[in-house]
Motif scaffolding. Structure first.
Motif, short mmCIF file in Angstrom:
data_model
loop_
_atom_site.label_atom_id
_atom_site.label_comp_id
_atom_site.label_asym_id
_atom_site.label_seq_id
_atom_site.Cartn_x
_atom_site.Cartn_y
_atom_site.Cartn_z
N ASP A 184 13.56 55.35 2.98
CA ASP A 184 12.23 55.74 3.47
C ASP A 184 12.43 56.36 4.86
O ASP A 184 12.68 55.66 5.83
CB ASP A 184 11.33 54.50 3.54
N ILE A 185 12.31 57.70 4.92
CA ILE A 185 12.58 58.41 6.18
C ILE A 185 11.26 58.56 6.95
O ILE A 185 10.38 59.32 6.56
CB ILE A 185 13.21 59.80 5.93
N GLY A 186 11.14 57.81 8.03
CA GLY A 186 9.98 57.93 8.91
C GLY A 186 10.28 58.88 10.06
O GLY A 186 11.29 59.58 10.05
N ALA A 187 9.41 58.87 11.06
CA ALA A 187 9.63 59.76 12.21
C ALA A 187 10.74 59.22 13.12
O ALA A 187 11.63 59.96 13.52
CB ALA A 187 8.33 59.92 12.99
N GLY A 188 10.69 57.91 13.41
CA GLY A 188 11.66 57.36 14.35
C GLY A 188 12.71 56.47 13.72
O GLY A 188 13.74 56.19 14.33
N THR A 189 12.45 55.99 12.50
CA THR A 189 13.41 55.09 11.83
C THR A 189 13.55 55.44 10.36
O THR A 189 12.68 56.10 9.78
CB THR A 189 12.95 53.61 11.93
N THR A 190 14.64 54.99 9.76
CA THR A 190 14.86 55.17 8.32
C THR A 190 15.15 53.80 7.71
O THR A 190 16.08 53.11 8.14
CB THR A 190 16.06 56.12 8.07
N ASP A 191 14.29 53.41 6.75
CA ASP A 191 14.45 52.10 6.09
C ASP A 191 15.30 52.26 4.83
O ASP A 191 15.13 53.23 4.09
CB ASP A 191 13.09 51.54 5.66
N ALA A 194 13.02 61.57 11.16
CA ALA A 194 12.68 63.00 11.11
C ALA A 194 12.31 63.57 12.48
O ALA A 194 12.38 64.78 12.70
CB ALA A 194 11.55 63.22 10.12
N ARG A 195 11.90 62.70 13.41
CA ARG A 195 11.57 63.16 14.77
C ARG A 195 12.78 63.79 15.44
O ARG A 195 12.65 64.69 16.27
CB ARG A 195 11.04 61.97 15.57
N VAL A 232 16.71 57.33 -4.05
CA VAL A 232 15.31 57.74 -4.12
C VAL A 232 14.81 57.86 -2.69
O VAL A 232 14.89 56.91 -1.91
CB VAL A 232 14.47 56.72 -4.91
N ILE A 233 14.33 59.06 -2.33
CA ILE A 233 13.88 59.32 -0.95
C ILE A 233 12.36 59.34 -0.91
O ILE A 233 11.72 59.97 -1.76
CB ILE A 233 14.43 60.66 -0.42
N THR A 234 11.79 58.67 0.08
CA THR A 234 10.34 58.71 0.28
C THR A 234 10.06 58.73 1.77
O THR A 234 10.97 58.80 2.58
CB THR A 234 9.66 57.51 -0.44
N GLY A 235 8.78 58.70 2.15
CA GLY A 235 8.42 58.79 3.57
C GLY A 235 8.17 60.23 3.98
O GLY A 235 8.47 61.17 3.25
N GLY A 236 7.62 60.40 5.18
CA GLY A 236 7.28 61.75 5.68
C GLY A 236 8.48 62.67 5.75
O GLY A 236 8.39 63.86 5.46
N GLY A 237 9.65 62.11 6.14
CA GLY A 237 10.85 62.93 6.27
C GLY A 237 11.40 63.44 4.96
O GLY A 237 12.25 64.34 4.92
N ALA A 238 10.91 62.88 3.83
CA ALA A 238 11.38 63.30 2.50
C ALA A 238 10.95 64.74 2.20
O ALA A 238 11.50 65.38 1.31
CB ALA A 238 10.83 62.37 1.43
N ARG A 283 16.42 61.87 -5.99
CA ARG A 283 15.07 62.37 -6.27
C ARG A 283 14.13 61.99 -5.13
O ARG A 283 14.35 60.99 -4.44
CB ARG A 283 14.55 61.84 -7.61
N VAL A 284 13.11 62.83 -4.93
CA VAL A 284 12.08 62.53 -3.94
C VAL A 284 10.91 61.92 -4.70
O VAL A 284 10.48 62.44 -5.72
CB VAL A 284 11.65 63.81 -3.19
N ALA A 285 10.40 60.78 -4.19
CA ALA A 285 9.37 60.04 -4.94
C ALA A 285 8.07 59.92 -4.18
O ALA A 285 8.04 59.96 -2.95
CB ALA A 285 9.89 58.64 -5.23
N ILE A 286 6.98 59.78 -4.94
CA ILE A 286 5.69 59.41 -4.36
C ILE A 286 5.16 58.20 -5.13
O ILE A 286 5.64 57.90 -6.22
CB ILE A 286 4.67 60.57 -4.41
N ALA A 287 4.19 57.52 -4.55
CA ALA A 287 3.66 56.30 -5.17
C ALA A 287 3.05 56.60 -6.54
O ALA A 287 2.44 57.64 -6.75
CB ALA A 287 2.62 55.68 -4.26
N THR A 288 3.25 55.67 -7.47
CA THR A 288 2.72 55.83 -8.83
C THR A 288 1.79 54.67 -9.17
O THR A 288 1.64 53.74 -8.39
CB THR A 288 3.88 55.87 -9.86
#
Length: 375
Positions: A207-214, A233-234, A335-341, A359-364
Motif C-alpha cells: 500500500d503506497i501512501g504519500a509518506g509511507t509504504t505498508d 509517493a511524496r 498487489v499494489i494499492t494506495g494513492g501511489g499505485a 497487479r494494481v487493485a481497488i476495493a471490491t
C-alpha cells in the motif's frame, strides 16, 4: 437504517484524511465519503494535535453531510515506520479434555500467544490467529467442536508505539468521537483488495501512501509478516520539484497529470498519431503552473526522475520480503494499492525489480456511492 450496522472508518494519511461511512450487513453499502488535505501529520504520525484535529473534523463533517448521519464511534487506521510485527505461539490445555474445544479455549490460547515480551513503549494492536494445532495435528483453521487435550495457536502480532496511539485517541476525543479500534492500515488494505485465492496461495500486498509504504505478506490464507517503510509517493514529487526547480504543489500537479490515463479523441489521423509519437514533449499549459512551465520532456520526467525513485522503492520492498523469510513463497505475486499505485510506470518498475506477477487493485464487494471512491 434499522437493519445493518453503520461503521465509520477514518484513514489518517500523510497527505490526506479519508472518512468513510458504510452500512454493513451481507455487503458493504457506502453512505458517505470525504477526502480532505491532511495537516499536522507526517509519515503517518500526528506531529501537531491542533492541526490534526482541524483536518479530521473537516473530513468527518463532510462525510456526515453526505451520509446524513452523525458519527459518535469510529475506527481509525494507524501507520508509520514504528509499526512492527512478530509471530508467536500459544499453548493451553483444553478445559474439558473429554469434551469439545469451546470459544473459551480459543480466547485462552490467543491470550497465551499474546504474552510476548515487548518494550513498555509499545502496544499490541492486533493478535491475528494463523492456524491451530490440536494434539499435534497441524493446519486447523477452526478447532471449535473438535476434541483434544492440548490446543496450540500460531499468531501474527502487530504492535505500535503507545504514544502514537495515545496522541490519536487525544485528537479524536477533541473532535468529539470515541475511538473504538485502531487498525494497521496495511492489514485494512489487504482485507479490502485481496482475493481469498491470493491469500491462500501466498501474496505480497503493498500500500503506497504519500509518506509511507505498508507491506502485508499472506501465506496459507493469513498474515505472516507486516511492516512499514518510511518512503512513499511524496518522494517522487520532491524529486520532480528539485529536478524541474518548481514548487511541490506544481510538481504534484505534473505527477498526477502524467499518471492519469490519456483520453484520446475518437478519431485521430495517421499523421497526427505519428507526430504525437515522435514528439517527446508534454504540454503542461492546461495545468496552469505558477512557474509558467509549459513544455517538458516526458523522457526526462519518466525515465530520468520517476523511474529511478520507483526502482529504489521496489528494491527496498524486495529487501523487506527477503527479511521476512517468505521470499519465493508468494506465487500470487505483488498487489499494489494506495494513492501511489497510480504513479506512471509503477507496475513495470515492480515487475523489473521483483520479478513476480504484479497487479494494481481497488476495493471490491462494495456498493453505494462507489464512484466517489474509485475516482
Amino acid at each position: 437504517m434499522s437493519e445493518g450496522k453503520i461503521v465509520v472508518g477514518i484513514d489518517i494519511g500523510t497527505s490526506k484524511i479519508v472518512t468513510l461511512m458504510a452500512k454493513v450487513d451481507e455487503e458493504i453499502n457506502v453512505l458517505g465519503v470525504s477526502e480532505t488535505p491532511a495537516t499536522g501529520i507526517k509519515k503517518g504520525q500526528i506531529v501537531d494535535i491542533d492541526e490534526a484535529v482541524f483536518s479530521i473534523n473537516n473530513s468527518l463533517e463532510a462525510a456526515e453531510r453526505m451520509a446524513g448521519y452523525s458519527a459518535s464511534h469510529i475506527i481509525a487506521s494507524i501507520g508509520g515506520s514504528h509499526v512492527e510485527s512478530q509471530n508467536s505461539r500459544g499453548v493451553v490445555a483444553v478445559a474439558r479434555p473429554e469434551g469439545e474445544i469451546t470459544e473459551n479455549d480459543l480466547a485462552r490460547v490467543i491470550d497465551a500467544a499474546r504474552a510476548v515480551s515487548l518494550p513498555s513503549s509499545r502496544e499490541i494492536i492486533h493478535v491475528l490467529p494463523r492456524s491451530y494445532i490440536v494434539d499435534g495435528q497441524e493446519g486447523i483453521k477452526d478447532p471449535i467442536g473438535m476434541t483434544g487435550v492440548r490446543l496450540e495457536v500460531d499468531t501474527h502480532i502487530i504492535s505500535a508505539y503507545s504514544t502514537s496511539i495515545r496522541n490519536m485517541e487525544k485528537a479524536f476525543s477533541e473532535v468529539g468521537v470515541d475511538l473504538d479500534a485502531v487498525v494497521f492500515s496495511g492489514y485494512a488494505s489487504s482485507l479490502a483488495v485481496l482475493s481469498e485465492t491470493e491469500k491462500e496461495l501466498g501474496v505480497v500486498l503493498v500500500d503506497i501512501g504519500a509518506g509511507t509504504t505498508d507491506i502485508s505478506i499472506y501465506l496459507d490464507g493469513s498474515v505472516a509478516y507486516s511492516s512499514v517503510l518510511a518512503i512513499g509517493a511524496r518522494h517522487i514529487t520532491n524529486d520532480l520539484a528539485i529536478g524541474l526547480r518548481i514548487s511541490l504543489e506544481s510538481a504534484e500537479k505534473i505527477k498526477l497529470f502524467l499518471s492519469s490515463p490519456v483520453r484520446k479523441p475518437v478519431r485521430v489521423s495517421e499523421e497526427e498519431e505519428k507526430a504525437e509519437k515522435a514528439s517527446d514533449e508534454v504540454d503542461l499549459s492546461p495545468l496552469g503552473i505558477s512557474e509558467e512551465l509549459t513544455k517538458v520532456s516526458k523522457k526526462t520526467l519518466v525515465d530520468g526522475i520517476i523511474r529511478p525513485r520507483l526502482n529504489e522503492l521496489f528494491t527496498m520492498i524486495g529487501i523487506e520480503i527477503k527479511k521476512s523469510g517468505f521470499a519465493g513463497q508468494t506465487p500470487s505475486g505483488l498487489v499494489i494499492t494506495g494513492g501511489g499505485a497510480r504513479t506512471v510506470g509503477v507496475t513495470d518498475a515492480a515487475k523489473r525489480m521483483l520479478a513476480m506477477p504484479v497487479r494494481v487493485a481497488i476495493a471490491t464487494n462494495i456498493k453505494g456511492i462507489i464512484d466517489e471512491i474509485q475516482e
